[in-house]
Design a protein around this motif. Structure first.
Motif, PDB file in Angstrom:
ATOM      1  N   MET A   1      -7.958   1.761   1.230  1.00 32.07           N
ATOM      2  CA  MET A   1      -7.336   1.809   2.550  1.00 32.07           C
ATOM      3  C   MET A   1      -7.520   3.209   3.131  1.00 32.07           C
ATOM      4  SD  MET A   1      -3.438   0.955   3.799  1.00 32.07           S
ATOM      5  CE  MET A   1      -2.734   2.485   3.181  1.00 32.07           C
TER       6      MET A   1
ATOM      7  N   GLU B   1      -8.752  -2.432  -3.679  1.00 37.87           N
ATOM      8  CA  GLU B   1      -8.805  -2.346  -2.221  1.00 37.87           C
ATOM      9  C   GLU B   1      -8.656  -0.892  -1.807  1.00 37.87           C
ATOM     10  OE1 GLU B   1      -6.778  -5.072   1.045  1.00 37.87           O
ATOM     11  OE2 GLU B   1      -5.350  -3.589   0.297  1.00 37.87           O
TER      12      GLU B   1
ATOM     13  N   PRO C   1       0.820  -1.221   0.000  1.00 39.34           N
ATOM     14  CA  PRO C   1       0.000   0.000   0.000  1.00 39.34           C
ATOM     15  C   PRO C   1       0.850   1.265   0.000  1.00 39.34           C
ATOM     16  CG  PRO C   1      -0.939  -1.601   1.499  1.00 39.34           C
ATOM     17  CD  PRO C   1       0.378  -2.163   1.046  1.00 39.34           C
TER      18      PRO C   1
ATOM     19  N   LEU D   1      -5.920  -5.282  -5.164  1.00 39.83           N
ATOM     20  CA  LEU D   1      -5.778  -6.247  -4.082  1.00 39.83           C
ATOM     21  C   LEU D   1      -4.747  -7.296  -4.468  1.00 39.83           C
ATOM     22  CD1 LEU D   1      -6.953  -7.228  -1.318  1.00 39.83           C
ATOM     23  CD2 LEU D   1      -8.519  -8.639  -2.636  1.00 39.83           C
TER      24      LEU D   1
ATOM     25  N   THR E   1      -6.490   8.410   2.299  1.00 36.03           N
ATOM     26  CA  THR E   1      -6.991   7.157   1.738  1.00 36.03           C
ATOM     27  C   THR E   1      -6.221   6.830   0.476  1.00 36.03           C
ATOM     28  OG1 THR E   1      -8.683   8.290   0.417  1.00 36.03           O
ATOM     29  CG2 THR E   1      -9.326   7.555   2.625  1.00 36.03           C
TER      30      THR E   1
ATOM     31  N   SER F   1     -12.402  -4.311   0.731  1.00 33.78           N
ATOM     32  CA  SER F   1     -12.327  -4.967  -0.579  1.00 33.78           C
ATOM     33  C   SER F   1     -13.634  -5.708  -0.846  1.00 33.78           C
ATOM     34  CB  SER F   1     -11.141  -5.927  -0.639  1.00 33.78           C
ATOM     35  OG  SER F   1     -11.275  -6.942   0.345  1.00 33.78           O
TER      36      SER F   1
ATOM     37  N   LYS G   1      -8.905  -1.538   5.779  1.00 34.41           N
ATOM     38  CA  LYS G   1      -8.920  -1.908   4.368  1.00 34.41           C
ATOM     39  C   LYS G   1     -10.303  -2.434   3.990  1.00 34.41           C
ATOM     40  CE  LYS G   1      -4.020  -3.243   4.198  1.00 34.41           C
ATOM     41  NZ  LYS G   1      -3.083  -4.357   3.916  1.00 34.41           N
TER      42      LYS G   1
END
Length: 644
Positions: A609, A607, A10, A596, A591, A567, A565
């Protein structure tokens, strides 16, 4: 090196001090000259020099850049390689701009297209460039436009490579394995000249935080080509070229490289970037005129404004945080709404092909049209301070059909175009989750006897009705106890096995109606359909398996910092980027959106975050989008850890 997609962790924001320090290291490593004022020294000139350095830093590594660690494999032995990627934006969406491996920084082609002459540029025919884009290295006989070659192209130096046919557009980056600058001839000289590191078309080029494909190279970049050669001279050089070499590298008649073979053997062969083949039939595939390009960009901006007005009706500025930077204008209000229906239109719809040539002049045009109010900032870019949401052009704008974006799956839930995730906002949508069953093959006699499709999909209640119809047609209801159903060979073969309980039921010759109903349900394969708004099951495309869950995961990172997270959004028609934008505001934290880990590059699962333990805020945002709390799975990885 990046034929196989790297595993990128990430992204995290790059501190201003780290960004300046990294930019200074790049300037020092590549010997990039900072523009100087030749007039006598004064306070004004000192300020000008400082401004020039600041501008150069921003050009190499823009503000709001992000960074992340990555791992991948390289070479015929698939050696593990790790490093850092730096992500930023020049005029559009965020892309990988730099890659650091060990102590060496490599610019990507996106950085080279915006920063001419920061690397020595080597030339080779287009046919060789195409081989380099397959992962091959550049051999010494493939070098053109020399000698002499650039003085900085010494052994170990990072260099750019362009084709003779497009000499102003770098297409690959690599490291010199020999001192190219000292070569006095190339014909007849064998061996590798440049080890290819990255190229336009690899997985670094195709990466984006929104899943869209890589940006096609421009046709011309001012500032790269400092030599003028006639077509005849270039043709002559190409005819005399001998680019075969027994040591490997680029050979136009060669088979797959050793690395390709190793990747295939181990199942690690990289996948080609997805291509957009789902075009709107009625749109002609042709290059657009400058006037048409201008109109498309203006309409895209108006569409973006209207989209935010519709999606954020209760927000005073409709979800837009002013001032808007040039990159935000492009990524939020223009790029997602361009009518890129066909390859030719996609190639045409680039800001550099408009009459404005860059986003800065486009923003100033919007100011002259009184649609937006803009202001120069730092002398380097223009920001939008406000938008006139009541402007006649905004109010009169009529939205058009948006194209499917490459990099997304061709169909979303229910078989709808994946463009629905971006063009149809999910706020206030109504969702209905329907569980379906497909009878297994051994149940076909029962379905046929009841005059039902053996391969059809049924709800549990419908399947039980099929069983009732069959039982009544075969006269299997016990006369003395109507709750009991007599077993015949078809029911026994279809619904019973060899367990002790099954053998006991078969010996008894009958079972209860409820027990038989449960057996026919458990003997069927599960399917599900997620229906949106007024959609019916007949209009959907049910999928095999149990209904998916939106997964919310809380993790501890960097010591004691918690991140959340999210998804699995795509199945419920929730676009990840707008959700991330909303959570950034409601949670007052940064963010990001990324693919993913483990998801297919061709059908990526994104995804989101967000910083902090934001489970409740995420659930609330999902419920606004029609996602029932029971469809959400929360995994808290922050609990149960011993404090040391």
């Amino acid at each position: 090196m990046f034929k196989k997609r790297p595993n990128i962790k990430p992204l995290a924001p790059l501190k201003s001090s780290d960004r300046r320090r990294t930019a200074d290291q790049i300037i020092d490593a590549f010997g990039i000259e900072v523009p100087k004022d030749e007039t006598p020294a004064s306070e004004d000139n000192t300020a000008a020099s400082t401004a020039a350095l600041t501008s150069l830093r921003r050009s190499l590594l823009p503000e709001n850049s992000l960074s992340a660690r990555f791992t991948t494999t390289a070479g015929p032995d698939l050696k593990q390689v790790s490093g850092t990627v730096y992500v930023g934006s020049y005029e559009g969406e965020q892309r990988i701009l730099w890659v650091k491996v060990a102590d060496t920084m490599y610019p990507t082609v996106y950085t080279l297209w915006s920063n001419p002459r920061i690397l020595p540029l080597l030339y080779t025919p287009l046919a060789v460039v195409e081989k380099l884009q397959g992962g091959a290295d550049l051999m010494t006989p493939g070098l053109q436009r020399g000698p002499p070659f650039p003085k900085k192209a010494t052994k170990g130096a990072v260099v750019a490579i362009a084709s003779l046919e497009a000499p102003t557009v770098p297409m690959a980056v690599g490291t010199c394995e020999i001192d190219v600058s000292a070569l006095e001839k190339v014909q007849g000289v064998k061996g590798h000249a440049v080890q290819t590191f990255h190229w336009a078309g690899d997985e670094i080029w195709s990466w984006s935080n929104t899943g869209t494909p890589g940006i096609e190279p421009p046709e011309l970049i001012e500032g790269w080509d400092e030599k003028e050669e006639t077509d005849a001279a270039l043709s002559s050089q190409t005819e005399d070229l001998d680019i075969t070499d027994q040591e490997g590298g680029v050979n136009l008649n060669a088979g797959p490289s050793e690395r390709s073979v190793a990747e295939k053997v181990q199942g690690l062969e990289g996948e080609d970037p997805p291509s957009n083949k789902d075009f709107i039939d009625e749109v002609e595939d042709k290059e657009l005129t400058s006037k048409e390009i201008d109109e498309a960009f203006k309409n895209a901006f108006l569409y973006g404004v209207r989209h935010h007005m519709d999606q954020n009706r209760d927000h005073p500025t409709y979800g837009l945080d002013f001032p808007l930077s040039q990159s935000n204008v492009m990524s939020l209000l223009v790029q997602p709404f361009l009518p890129t229906y066909t390859p030719a239109r996609t190639a045409s719809l680039q800001i550099k092909k408009s009459s404005w040539k860059n986003i800065k002049k486009f923003v100033k045009y919007l100011d002259k049209q009184h649609i937006a109010k803009c202001k120069d900032r730092d002398g380097n870019e223009v920001v939008i301070l406000d938008i006139d949401f009541s402007d006649r052009q905004v109010e009169a704008f009529v939205p058009y059909r948006l194209p499917k974006k490459d990099g997304q799956s061709s169909t979303g839930p229910g078989g709808k175009p994946a463009a629905a995730l971006s063009s149809e906002h999910s706020v206030r949508q109504n969702l209905k989750l329907v569980s379906l069953l497909r009878p297994k093959e051994k149940m076909a006699p029962i379905l046929n006897a009841a005059k039902k499709d053996p391969r059809g999909l049924y709800t549990p209640a419908e399947l039980k009705q099929v069983l009732i119809a069959y039982v009544e047609a075969e006269n299997l209801v016990n006369e003395k106890n109507k709750r009991l159903i007599k077993l015949n060979p078809q029911l026994t073969d279809a619904l019973f096995g060899n367990s002790a309980a099954d053998n006991a039921a078969i010996s008894a010759g009958s079972v209860t109606r409820d027990s038989l109903s449960e057996r026919i349900v458990s003997a069927s394969s599960p399917f599900h359909a997620i229906l949106r708004n007024d959609e019916s099951i007949s209009e959907s495309r049910p999928k095999a398996g149990a209904p998916p869950k939106v997964q919310i995961t809380l993790e501890t990172r960097s010591g004691n910092k918690t991140v959340t997270k999210i998804s699995g959004l795509e199945a419920y028609y929730v676009a990840p980027q707008p959700l991330a934008d909303e959570l950034r505001k409601t949670c007052a934290g940064s963010t990001s959106v990324d693919r993913l880990n483990g998801s297919s590059p061709k059908n990526p699962v994104m995804e989101v975050m967000v910083q902090g333990p934001q489970k409740d805020a995420v659930i609330k945002a999902l419920e606004k989008r029609g996602v029932n709390k029971s469809w959400v799975e929360v995994i808290d990885k922050t609990k149960g850890k011993k404090k040391g």
